[in-house]
Motif scaffolding. Structure first.
Motif, PDB file in Angstrom:
ATOM      1  N   PRO A   5       7.824  10.171  58.704  1.00  8.41           N
ATOM      2  CA  PRO A   5       7.055  10.024  57.465  1.00  8.41           C
ATOM      3  C   PRO A   5       6.037   8.894  57.582  1.00  8.41           C
ATOM      4  N   ASP A   6       4.930   9.032  56.884  1.00  8.19           N
ATOM      5  CA  ASP A   6       3.851   8.053  56.965  1.00  8.19           C
ATOM      6  C   ASP A   6       4.275   6.653  56.563  1.00  8.19           C
ATOM      7  N   PHE A   7       5.163   6.549  55.564  1.00  8.76           N
ATOM      8  CA  PHE A   7       5.519   5.218  55.098  1.00  8.76           C
ATOM      9  C   PHE A   7       6.527   4.508  56.004  1.00  8.76           C
ATOM     10  N   VAL A   8       7.059   5.189  57.002  1.00  3.65           N
ATOM     11  CA  VAL A   8       7.923   4.534  57.985  1.00  3.65           C
ATOM     12  C   VAL A   8       7.009   4.015  59.091  1.00  3.65           C
ATOM     13  N   THR A   9       6.723   2.748  58.992  1.00  2.00           N
ATOM     14  CA  THR A   9       5.741   2.128  59.877  1.00  2.00           C
ATOM     15  C   THR A   9       6.334   1.799  61.249  1.00  2.00           C
ATOM     16  N   ASP A  10       5.446   1.498  62.176  1.00  2.00           N
ATOM     17  CA  ASP A  10       5.886   1.048  63.494  1.00  2.00           C
ATOM     18  C   ASP A  10       6.718  -0.227  63.359  1.00  2.00           C
ATOM     19  N   GLU A  11       6.342  -1.096  62.419  1.00  2.00           N
ATOM     20  CA  GLU A  11       7.094  -2.340  62.201  1.00  2.00           C
ATOM     21  C   GLU A  11       8.528  -2.030  61.760  1.00  2.00           C
ATOM     22  N   MET A  12       8.675  -1.070  60.859  1.00  2.00           N
ATOM     23  CA  MET A  12      10.017  -0.689  60.408  1.00  2.00           C
ATOM     24  C   MET A  12      10.830  -0.109  61.557  1.00  2.00           C
ATOM     25  N   MET A  13      10.202   0.724  62.364  1.00  2.00           N
ATOM     26  CA  MET A  13      10.906   1.296  63.505  1.00  2.00           C
ATOM     27  C   MET A  13      11.323   0.201  64.492  1.00  2.00           C
ATOM     28  N   GLU A  14      10.504  -0.823  64.604  1.00  2.00           N
ATOM     29  CA  GLU A  14      10.834  -1.950  65.477  1.00  2.00           C
ATOM     30  C   GLU A  14      12.052  -2.698  64.946  1.00  2.00           C
TER      31      GLU A  14
END
Length: 143
Positions: free
Chosen positions: A26-35
């Protein structure tokens, strides 16, 4: 503490209640969140022999009762304190972290799926996840 809360929000959204097409983040799951999620994801993958290919299969709608996936999911829920000491899903905590725009859908899924039981903790994750995927395949994404 903020990182842990963000991690829980990402996990909850990704595992159970986000509006996405199968296999797409999803768009709101950012790369930062995945990190933020990455260390627990890597730990759980290593513990249970989970591969990105297996995760991709699940995100493409092919959830199987494969312990490499089901125990991985259980491990993530434990890592984010979404399972209590008795192995029960922490429903109130889960609902508390779900964004407002997804609460009605999430509460419906929780009502139908969260209290299902399997033969052991990993199989219980499969039974609950399969319920979500069968009931609302458009809401499925796994980190």
């Amino acid at each position: 503490m903020v990182a842990r809360v963000l991690s829980v929000v990402v996990l909850v959204c990704c595992l159970q209640a986000v509006f996405v097409s199968a296999g797409k983040r999803p768009d709101f799951v950012t790369d930062e969140m995945m990190e933020i999620v990455r260390p627990d994801k890597e730990k759980c993958m290593a513990e249970h022999g989970t591969t990105e290919d297996l995760i991709d299969e699940v995100n493409d709608g092919h959830l199987q009762d494969n312990r490499a996936i089901t125990c991985y999911m259980h491990c993530l829920f434990e890592a984010f304190s979404l399972i209590d000491d008795d192995g029960e899903l922490e429903v109130e905590m889960l609902v508390g972290f779900i964004p407002e725009e997804f609460k009605a859908v999430a509460e419906d899924l929780i009502e139908h799926c969260a209290h299902l039981k399997g033969t052991d903790p990993c199989n219980t994750m499969f039974v609950m996840a399969k319920c979500v995927q069968d009931k609302r395949p458009d809401l499925w994404f796994m980190v």
